[in-house]
Design a protein around this motif. Sequence first.
Motif, PDB file in Angstrom:
ATOM      1  N   ARG A  19       5.395  13.103  74.228  1.00 52.57           N
ATOM      2  CA  ARG A  19       5.287  13.078  73.157  1.00 52.57           C
ATOM      3  C   ARG A  19       4.715  13.359  72.146  1.00 52.57           C
ATOM      4  O   ARG A  19       3.709  13.902  70.822  1.00 52.57           O
ATOM      5  CB  ARG A  19       7.123  13.661  72.031  1.00 52.57           C
ATOM      6  N   ASP A  20       4.058  11.623  71.910  1.00 54.36           N
ATOM      7  CA  ASP A  20       3.114  10.996  71.010  1.00 54.36           C
ATOM      8  C   ASP A  20       2.319  11.194  72.001  1.00 54.36           C
ATOM      9  O   ASP A  20       0.704  12.145  70.666  1.00 54.36           O
ATOM     10  CB  ASP A  20       3.224   9.307  71.454  1.00 54.36           C
ATOM     11  N   SER A  21       2.023  11.506  72.992  1.00 55.45           N
ATOM     12  CA  SER A  21       0.116  12.034  73.056  1.00 55.45           C
ATOM     13  C   SER A  21       0.392  14.077  72.921  1.00 55.45           C
ATOM     14  O   SER A  21      -0.843  13.869  72.731  1.00 55.45           O
ATOM     15  CB  SER A  21       0.629  12.373  75.046  1.00 55.45           C
ATOM     16  N   VAL A  22       1.312  15.054  72.473  1.00 53.00           N
ATOM     17  CA  VAL A  22       0.998  15.899  71.593  1.00 53.00           C
ATOM     18  C   VAL A  22       1.090  16.137  70.075  1.00 53.00           C
ATOM     19  O   VAL A  22       0.850  16.768  69.666  1.00 53.00           O
ATOM     20  CB  VAL A  22       2.094  17.100  72.553  1.00 53.00           C
ATOM     21  N   LYS A  23       0.685  14.759  70.102  1.00 50.64           N
ATOM     22  CA  LYS A  23       1.560  14.091  68.481  1.00 50.64           C
ATOM     23  C   LYS A  23       2.674  15.521  67.541  1.00 50.64           C
ATOM     24  O   LYS A  23       2.413  15.629  66.519  1.00 50.64           O
ATOM     25  CB  LYS A  23       0.383  14.883  67.866  1.00 50.64           C
ATOM     26  N   GLY A  24       3.443  15.010  68.729  1.00 50.04           N
ATOM     27  CA  GLY A  24       4.960  15.481  68.661  1.00 50.04           C
ATOM     28  C   GLY A  24       5.929  14.770  67.794  1.00 50.04           C
ATOM     29  O   GLY A  24       5.517  14.009  66.960  1.00 50.04           O
ATOM     30  N   ALA A  25       6.748  15.262  67.369  1.00 43.23           N
ATOM     31  CA  ALA A  25       8.300  14.700  66.772  1.00 43.23           C
ATOM     32  C   ALA A  25       8.970  13.451  67.143  1.00 43.23           C
ATOM     33  O   ALA A  25       9.964  13.570  67.768  1.00 43.23           O
ATOM     34  CB  ALA A  25       8.824  15.399  65.673  1.00 43.23           C
ATOM     35  N   VAL A  26       7.646  12.600  67.421  1.00 49.48           N
ATOM     36  CA  VAL A  26       8.116  10.242  68.141  1.00 49.48           C
ATOM     37  C   VAL A  26       9.521  10.322  67.381  1.00 49.48           C
ATOM     38  O   VAL A  26       9.154  10.223  65.480  1.00 49.48           O
ATOM     39  CB  VAL A  26       7.009   9.919  68.511  1.00 49.48           C
ATOM     40  N   GLU A  27      10.239   9.940  68.232  1.00 50.64           N
ATOM     41  CA  GLU A  27      11.830   9.421  67.425  1.00 50.64           C
ATOM     42  C   GLU A  27      10.877   7.557  67.060  1.00 50.64           C
ATOM     43  O   GLU A  27      10.945   6.928  68.130  1.00 50.64           O
ATOM     44  CB  GLU A  27      12.424   9.527  67.638  1.00 50.64           C
ATOM     45  N   LEU A  28      11.318   6.733  66.267  1.00 51.23           N
ATOM     46  CA  LEU A  28      12.405   5.658  65.762  1.00 51.23           C
ATOM     47  C   LEU A  28      13.528   4.888  66.470  1.00 51.23           C
ATOM     48  O   LEU A  28      14.374   5.812  66.278  1.00 51.23           O
ATOM     49  CB  LEU A  28      12.229   4.929  64.168  1.00 51.23           C
TER      50      LEU A  28
END
Length: 469
Positions: free
Chosen positions: A216-225
């Motif tokens: 998700r980080d690689s596609v600049k998606g909605a990464v979560e904490l």
Amino acid sequence: MKERIILFTIIFGLGVFLYIFQSYFNTVWGLAFLCLCMTIYAIFTNLAYNLKKRKLRKYPQVINEDYKPFVTVMIPAHNEEDVIANTVENILQMDYENFEIIVIDDRSTDNTASVIKDLENRYPKVKTLIRQQGAFPGKSAVLNDAFKMAHGDAVLVFDADATVEPDFLSKLVPELEPKDVGAVQARKVIRNRNQNLLTRCQNNEYTMDTYFQAGRDSVKGAVELRGNGELIKREALEDIDGWNNYTIVDDLDMSTRLHIRGWDVRYCIDAVVYEEGITYLWPLFRQRRRWLEGTIRRYLEYSGAALTSKKMSLRAKLDMTAYISQFIMPLWFLMELTIRIFKVFAKDASPHMLFSSIIIGVVIGAGFFMAARYSLRRYDFMPRLDATFEALETSIYLFIIWFPLVFYIGFKILFMKKNMNWGKTAHGLVKEEEASIKAFIKKELEKTKNYTKEYTEKLKQKLAEKGEK
């Protein structure tokens, strides 16, 4: 009430759709299509991650050595006298010098307050905050209170049992530098993964989460904490008015609100925070129940704001939609199966209708298995045979833990009151279990003692009878 209305509409609408349209076409193909979309998206994010890694190998990231923001480390603690000192002393060993630590005792009934006061007296970087009984409940309220006395340009949140390597912050901070980045999440690993089956499965579950988060980080998606090991810019925190006191999952709630406000959330796979896995089933079930309830509630609360947000990127919106589907999938599958079984027993359909549902269930299970195996091979560098065996264990574990919880949480949101008390994670042998085990041992010893006494009396009686003869 809003959450209940939305959830009821979703469940009722899906149920009506499945019941009516099963008579006209095989609705399981809709579920199959959903699973296919999820698989394609997972493959896409994985390819994006591979491309990102290849690019970084060719063009290494240039780190700005001048970017050294002052960081406030916050460690909420509730009845953590056994672990909090070790956690604080471990964090003090970080090679990043520009930080302070605020340890918050949240209404503890043990000696946590005195332990952290002693730490404050011994270490200049450590400050303490003691919250008294009657303070607003919840971890979010704890963090908001601590934020008032924080001096950092960024806030790093740890759980009370966290441990890190000395270079943890040095790896995490550079990811926060871009102007659009509001927060960064470190990778979480179970420290006692080899203690038993549950801790091993929890670690494998975290490894799967690493796989999805990195993609998700690689596609600049909605990464979560993820609560433990999250680094947040002060500017971003102030933009969303801090933590939401009325949520039961502070990290997931904050992630969503950051995305809605246009902030990017990153995932740093190189910075690892270790935490203690739960060793008993019931405390684990309670923790996952809280996580799932908070996840579903925040989607119900913020889905409209996310879809209409002009600041949230389209990629983040699509990614969030794809992630929501993992909660729709088990609901759809079990409703589909239930309705089909009802129709078969009512003689409104032939038994062969169940075959397609069973097949898609097997396919879903196989999908989880493949994702688990791939994650273990890639991120834990596990040998093929070990990865296969542990992936099978983890798939069964996920099915047992998560599938029933989806239905229970749906029922709870519809008909029960939201509990705002801080759902403290049990560390090690929790007191209730320890007391229960001690009581059991005492009871068994009493039984043994009584049996021994009774046997001795009978033996004496027999010996006396023989003596008389």
